[in-house]
Design a protein around this motif. Structure first.
Motif, PDB file in Angstrom:
ATOM      1  N   ASP A  31      32.224  42.954  32.004  1.00  8.11           N
ATOM      2  CA  ASP A  31      32.366  41.666  31.315  1.00  8.11           C
ATOM      3  C   ASP A  31      32.867  41.787  29.879  1.00  8.11           C
ATOM      4  OD1 ASP A  31      31.141  39.964  33.443  1.00  8.11           O
ATOM      5  OD2 ASP A  31      29.416  41.252  33.039  1.00  8.11           O
ATOM      6  N   VAL A  32      32.848  43.000  29.317  1.00  2.95           N
ATOM      7  CA  VAL A  32      33.057  43.151  27.868  1.00  2.95           C
ATOM      8  C   VAL A  32      34.440  42.685  27.432  1.00  2.95           C
ATOM      9  CG1 VAL A  32      33.222  44.804  25.969  1.00  2.95           C
ATOM     10  CG2 VAL A  32      31.302  44.929  27.573  1.00  2.95           C
ATOM     11  N   ILE A  33      35.490  43.293  27.969  1.00  2.00           N
ATOM     12  CA  ILE A  33      36.831  42.952  27.470  1.00  2.00           C
ATOM     13  C   ILE A  33      37.258  41.550  27.893  1.00  2.00           C
ATOM     14  CG2 ILE A  33      39.274  43.605  27.512  1.00  2.00           C
ATOM     15  CD1 ILE A  33      38.391  46.521  27.282  1.00  2.00           C
ATOM     16  N   PRO A  34      37.011  41.119  29.139  1.00  2.00           N
ATOM     17  CA  PRO A  34      37.322  39.714  29.444  1.00  2.00           C
ATOM     18  C   PRO A  34      36.657  38.727  28.480  1.00  2.00           C
ATOM     19  CG  PRO A  34      36.967  40.902  31.476  1.00  2.00           C
ATOM     20  CD  PRO A  34      36.612  41.852  30.357  1.00  2.00           C
ATOM     21  N   ALA A  35      35.412  39.005  28.071  1.00  3.47           N
ATOM     22  CA  ALA A  35      34.733  38.107  27.129  1.00  3.47           C
ATOM     23  C   ALA A  35      35.307  38.244  25.721  1.00  3.47           C
ATOM     24  CB  ALA A  35      33.237  38.404  27.114  1.00  3.47           C
ATOM     25  N   ALA A  36      35.626  39.471  25.323  1.00  5.64           N
ATOM     26  CA  ALA A  36      36.099  39.718  23.958  1.00  5.64           C
ATOM     27  C   ALA A  36      37.472  39.093  23.705  1.00  5.64           C
ATOM     28  CB  ALA A  36      36.146  41.216  23.685  1.00  5.64           C
ATOM     29  N   VAL A  37      38.292  39.010  24.753  1.00  7.14           N
ATOM     30  CA  VAL A  37      39.653  38.472  24.573  1.00  7.14           C
ATOM     31  C   VAL A  37      39.823  37.106  25.220  1.00  7.14           C
ATOM     32  CG1 VAL A  37      40.646  40.800  24.412  1.00  7.14           C
ATOM     33  CG2 VAL A  37      40.598  39.628  26.634  1.00  7.14           C
ATOM     34  N   PHE A  40      42.213  34.550  23.859  1.00  7.24           N
ATOM     35  CA  PHE A  40      43.660  34.801  23.938  1.00  7.24           C
ATOM     36  C   PHE A  40      44.307  34.067  25.110  1.00  7.24           C
ATOM     37  CE2 PHE A  40      43.286  39.320  21.868  1.00  7.24           C
ATOM     38  CZ  PHE A  40      42.969  38.720  20.654  1.00  7.24           C
ATOM     39  N   GLY A  41      43.496  33.615  26.072  1.00  3.79           N
ATOM     40  CA  GLY A  41      44.047  32.900  27.217  1.00  3.79           C
ATOM     41  C   GLY A  41      45.003  33.743  28.051  1.00  3.79           C
ATOM     42  N   ILE A  42      44.621  34.977  28.341  1.00  2.00           N
ATOM     43  CA  ILE A  42      45.514  35.909  29.044  1.00  2.00           C
ATOM     44  C   ILE A  42      45.531  35.589  30.542  1.00  2.00           C
ATOM     45  CG2 ILE A  42      45.842  38.340  29.652  1.00  2.00           C
ATOM     46  CD1 ILE A  42      44.464  38.995  26.923  1.00  2.00           C
ATOM     47  N   PRO A  43      46.709  35.344  31.118  1.00  2.00           N
ATOM     48  CA  PRO A  43      46.779  35.057  32.559  1.00  2.00           C
ATOM     49  C   PRO A  43      46.269  36.227  33.393  1.00  2.00           C
ATOM     50  CG  PRO A  43      48.854  34.483  31.469  1.00  2.00           C
ATOM     51  CD  PRO A  43      48.030  35.222  30.459  1.00  2.00           C
ATOM     52  N   GLY A  44      45.483  35.907  34.419  1.00  2.00           N
ATOM     53  CA  GLY A  44      45.001  36.927  35.344  1.00  2.00           C
ATOM     54  C   GLY A  44      43.770  37.679  34.897  1.00  2.00           C
ATOM     55  N   MET A  45      43.286  37.433  33.690  1.00  6.96           N
ATOM     56  CA  MET A  45      42.099  38.151  33.198  1.00  6.96           C
ATOM     57  C   MET A  45      40.888  37.760  34.050  1.00  6.96           C
ATOM     58  SD  MET A  45      41.115  40.412  30.911  1.00  6.96           S
ATOM     59  CE  MET A  45      42.543  40.464  29.827  1.00  6.96           C
ATOM     60  N   PRO A  46      40.102  38.722  34.530  1.00  2.11           N
ATOM     61  CA  PRO A  46      38.928  38.372  35.337  1.00  2.11           C
ATOM     62  C   PRO A  46      37.970  37.448  34.591  1.00  2.11           C
ATOM     63  CG  PRO A  46      39.392  40.715  35.521  1.00  2.11           C
ATOM     64  CD  PRO A  46      40.313  40.180  34.454  1.00  2.11           C
ATOM     65  N   ALA A  47      37.343  36.576  35.347  1.00  2.00           N
ATOM     66  CA  ALA A  47      36.389  35.627  34.769  1.00  2.00           C
ATOM     67  C   ALA A  47      35.087  36.342  34.418  1.00  2.00           C
ATOM     68  CB  ALA A  47      36.099  34.511  35.758  1.00  2.00           C
ATOM     69  N   GLY A 112      37.848  48.940  32.128  1.00  4.45           N
ATOM     70  CA  GLY A 112      39.292  48.818  32.081  1.00  4.45           C
ATOM     71  C   GLY A 112      39.908  47.832  33.043  1.00  4.45           C
ATOM     72  N   THR A 113      39.148  47.437  34.072  1.00  3.01           N
ATOM     73  CA  THR A 113      39.672  46.425  35.005  1.00  3.01           C
ATOM     74  C   THR A 113      38.981  45.075  34.840  1.00  3.01           C
ATOM     75  OG1 THR A 113      38.088  47.001  36.751  1.00  3.01           O
ATOM     76  CG2 THR A 113      40.194  48.177  36.755  1.00  3.01           C
ATOM     77  N   GLY A 114      37.806  45.077  34.195  1.00  3.38           N
ATOM     78  CA  GLY A 114      37.024  43.844  34.120  1.00  3.38           C
ATOM     79  C   GLY A 114      36.387  43.469  35.442  1.00  3.38           C
ATOM     80  N   LEU A 115      36.285  44.433  36.349  1.00  8.43           N
ATOM     81  CA  LEU A 115      35.768  44.182  37.696  1.00  8.43           C
ATOM     82  C   LEU A 115      34.587  45.092  37.987  1.00  8.43           C
ATOM     83  CD1 LEU A 115      39.218  44.188  39.536  1.00  8.43           C
ATOM     84  CD2 LEU A 115      37.842  42.166  38.967  1.00  8.43           C
ATOM     85  N   PRO A 116      33.662  44.673  38.860  1.00  4.06           N
ATOM     86  CA  PRO A 116      32.555  45.542  39.249  1.00  4.06           C
ATOM     87  C   PRO A 116      33.026  46.630  40.217  1.00  4.06           C
ATOM     88  CG  PRO A 116      32.417  43.464  40.427  1.00  4.06           C
ATOM     89  CD  PRO A 116      33.568  43.333  39.478  1.00  4.06           C
ATOM     90  N   TRP A 150      44.137  53.570  45.612  1.00  6.51           N
ATOM     91  CA  TRP A 150      42.683  53.678  45.448  1.00  6.51           C
ATOM     92  C   TRP A 150      42.147  52.545  44.577  1.00  6.51           C
ATOM     93  CZ3 TRP A 150      39.705  56.783  48.240  1.00  6.51           C
ATOM     94  CH2 TRP A 150      38.382  57.027  47.840  1.00  6.51           C
ATOM     95  N   GLN A 151      42.888  52.158  43.541  1.00  4.22           N
ATOM     96  CA  GLN A 151      42.465  51.079  42.622  1.00  4.22           C
ATOM     97  C   GLN A 151      43.693  50.194  42.374  1.00  4.22           C
ATOM     98  OE1 GLN A 151      41.729  48.397  40.612  1.00  4.22           O
ATOM     99  NE2 GLN A 151      42.554  49.558  38.882  1.00  4.22           N
ATOM    100  N   PRO A 152      43.854  49.120  43.158  1.00  5.56           N
ATOM    101  CA  PRO A 152      45.109  48.356  43.141  1.00  5.56           C
ATOM    102  C   PRO A 152      45.228  47.302  42.047  1.00  5.56           C
ATOM    103  CG  PRO A 152      43.656  47.511  44.860  1.00  5.56           C
ATOM    104  CD  PRO A 152      42.952  48.698  44.258  1.00  5.56           C
ATOM    105  N   TYR A 153      44.178  47.045  41.305  1.00  8.78           N
ATOM    106  CA  TYR A 153      44.211  45.926  40.354  1.00  8.78           C
ATOM    107  C   TYR A 153      44.836  46.329  39.022  1.00  8.78           C
ATOM    108  CZ  TYR A 153      41.180  43.430  43.561  1.00  8.78           C
ATOM    109  OH  TYR A 153      40.680  42.799  44.682  1.00  8.78           O
ATOM    110  N   PRO A 154      45.486  45.370  38.337  1.00  9.71           N
ATOM    111  CA  PRO A 154      45.966  45.662  36.981  1.00  9.71           C
ATOM    112  C   PRO A 154      44.787  45.861  36.040  1.00  9.71           C
ATOM    113  CG  PRO A 154      46.155  43.312  37.428  1.00  9.71           C
ATOM    114  CD  PRO A 154      45.737  43.958  38.720  1.00  9.71           C
ATOM    115  N   THR A 155      45.006  46.654  34.996  1.00  9.27           N
ATOM    116  CA  THR A 155      43.957  46.813  33.992  1.00  9.27           C
ATOM    117  C   THR A 155      43.990  45.638  33.019  1.00  9.27           C
ATOM    118  OG1 THR A 155      45.292  47.976  32.354  1.00  9.27           O
ATOM    119  CG2 THR A 155      44.315  49.318  34.111  1.00  9.27           C
ATOM    120  N   VAL A 156      42.907  45.459  32.295  1.00 18.81           N
ATOM    121  CA  VAL A 156      42.866  44.409  31.266  1.00 18.81           C
ATOM    122  C   VAL A 156      43.894  44.693  30.176  1.00 18.81           C
ATOM    123  CG1 VAL A 156      40.458  43.751  31.681  1.00 18.81           C
ATOM    124  CG2 VAL A 156      40.963  45.610  30.077  1.00 18.81           C
TER     125      VAL A 156
END
Length: 397
Positions: A31-37, A40-47, A112-116, A150-156
């Motif tokens: 939750d850290v980086i999605p909350a910190a940014v 910024f209204g970044i598209p695709g950022m995890p909730a 780095g992904t904002g995901l569990p 192995w890890q298909p998601y974009p990073t934050v």
């Protein structure tokens, strides 16, 4: 070998549903980086449900092994960090949870992904690759497998960079091209610097280099000292003093409109070198029965059964270890939220048929197959407070 701690009345097994599962979605590393940014209204950022005050310039300083309880135990070695404890988790004075298992590869992927872990898929220090049947070390990326498969998601950081935020990582040059960096921490510019002082100085410089910035920097030496000498050693305390100075040095150089978050990937606990505290899987016929592959690490084990033996393995591990470890079937661990809500199908098969997480001061070592790890004094991985709780200390300019 026998289990001397089973003398006397039959112990009551721990209920894995009552293990303190991480606070994914509101108070975990993901939750850290999605909350910190968020501002910024970044598209695709995890909730995320974590609410942090906005800032134009965001710096995350991750110290490997800097557990919340370890900071609080050492006010003399870490006076600056202790002075910041009330600022943690948005000024609540509370810690974050790392995630399960509380281990570097899993936690860095969560940051780095904002995901569990159940989404990003780095479900442990080592985990079974269901496509090959091999045990995959997710820190060293051995044996090699396609990182993006192995890890298909974009990073934050990739998302921030694409949205025009000046984004970078400042870390040891050693990590620049590793698969773990690629899947968890890439995006923007990587700056390799050898010393902690060089890293925090450059992080402060990069933080002020544009109107809106996201800077990540990392320090690993505290964790290395803990593994080698233990968190009750002078060597570890010396490193903590260094971390305290680095955090203050970075904070004092913050440019205007900036925030610094000091956090960690896990804490650590010293496990005594005796038969009662360290149970050697490689020498224990009872725990080995029906097990095809042993994964994870000493305090957070993925146990992969031979076909048809999962129920028997669970029964034996529960009987032998259930009063000292939370021993769960895969379904129980998933239902209890250990890996986050609704782990994805590609991740489920990487989780052990049985998952065993230490509650007591105990570790399941493997002297022949994991000689290096078995010699470590300080260990981590489970959900006990000393391993699981990490700071989210905050400084604003």
């Amino acid at each position: 070998m026998g289990h001397p701690f089973h003398a006397g009345p039959e112990p009551v097994p721990l209920d894995p549903r009552k293990a303190p599962a991480p606070g994914y979605g509101s108070a975990a590393l993901c939750d850290v980086i999605p909350a910190a940014v968020a501002a910024f209204g970044i598209p695709g950022m995890p909730a995320t449900g974590l609410d942090l005050a906005p800032a134009d310039r965001v710096c995350v300083f991750l110290v490997d092994g800097l557990g919340w309880e370890l900071v609080g135990r050492h006010p003399q070695e870490a006076p600056y960090l202790n002075s910041l404890l009330p600022s943690s988790l948005g000024g609540t004075g509370r810690p974050l949870t790392a995630g399960f298992p509380a281990t570097t590869a899993t936690s860095l992927a969560s940051v780095g992904t904002g995901l569990p872990p159940g989404a990003h898929g780095l479900a442990g220090y080592t985990a079974l690759n269901p496509d090959t049947g091999e045990l995959m070390n997710q820190l060293r990326w051995q044996p090699w497998t396609s990182p993006t498969a192995w890890q298909p998601y974009p990073t934050v950081f990739q998302l921030a960079d694409a949205a025009g935020i000046a984004t970078c990582q400042v870390s040891s040059p050693t990590f620049q091209n590793t698969p773990l960096t690629k899947v968890a921490l890439s995006g923007g510019v990587f700056h390799g610097r050898l010393t902690g002082e060089e890293r925090v100085d450059l992080a402060a410089d990069r933080l002020g280099a544009a109107d809106r910035t996201l800077v990540y920097t990392y320090y690993s030496e505290l964790d290395a000292m803990g593994h080698r000498h233990g968190v009750d050693s002078d060597a570890w305390r010396g490193q903590l003093m260094m971390v305290d100075r680095l955090a203050q040095r970075l904070a004092e150089q913050l440019p205007p409109r900036a925030v610094l978050y000091v956090t960690a990937d896990h804490g650590m606990i010293d496990i005594p070198f005796d038969e009662d505290s360290r149970i050697d899987f490689d020498e224990d016929w009872e725990l080995r029965a029906g097990v095809a592959v042993l994964g994870g690490e000493g305090r957070a084990r993925h146990v992969y059964a031979v076909p048809g033996a999962a129920a028997d393995v669970h029964a034996v591990w529960s009987e032998v270890l259930g009063d000292r470890m939370w021993v769960a079937t895969r379904d129980e661990a998933v239902d209890a939220g250990w890996f986050g809500p609704d782990p994805e199908p590609r991740v489920l098969a990487r989780i052990g048929d049985v998952v065993a997480a230490a509650c007591d001061d105990v570790a399941i070592t493997a002297s022949r197959t994991e000689p290096g790890e078995s010699r470590m004094t300080g260990l981590h991985g489970s959900m006990t407070p000393v391993e699981q709780l990490v700071p989210l200390l905050e400084v604003r300019s």
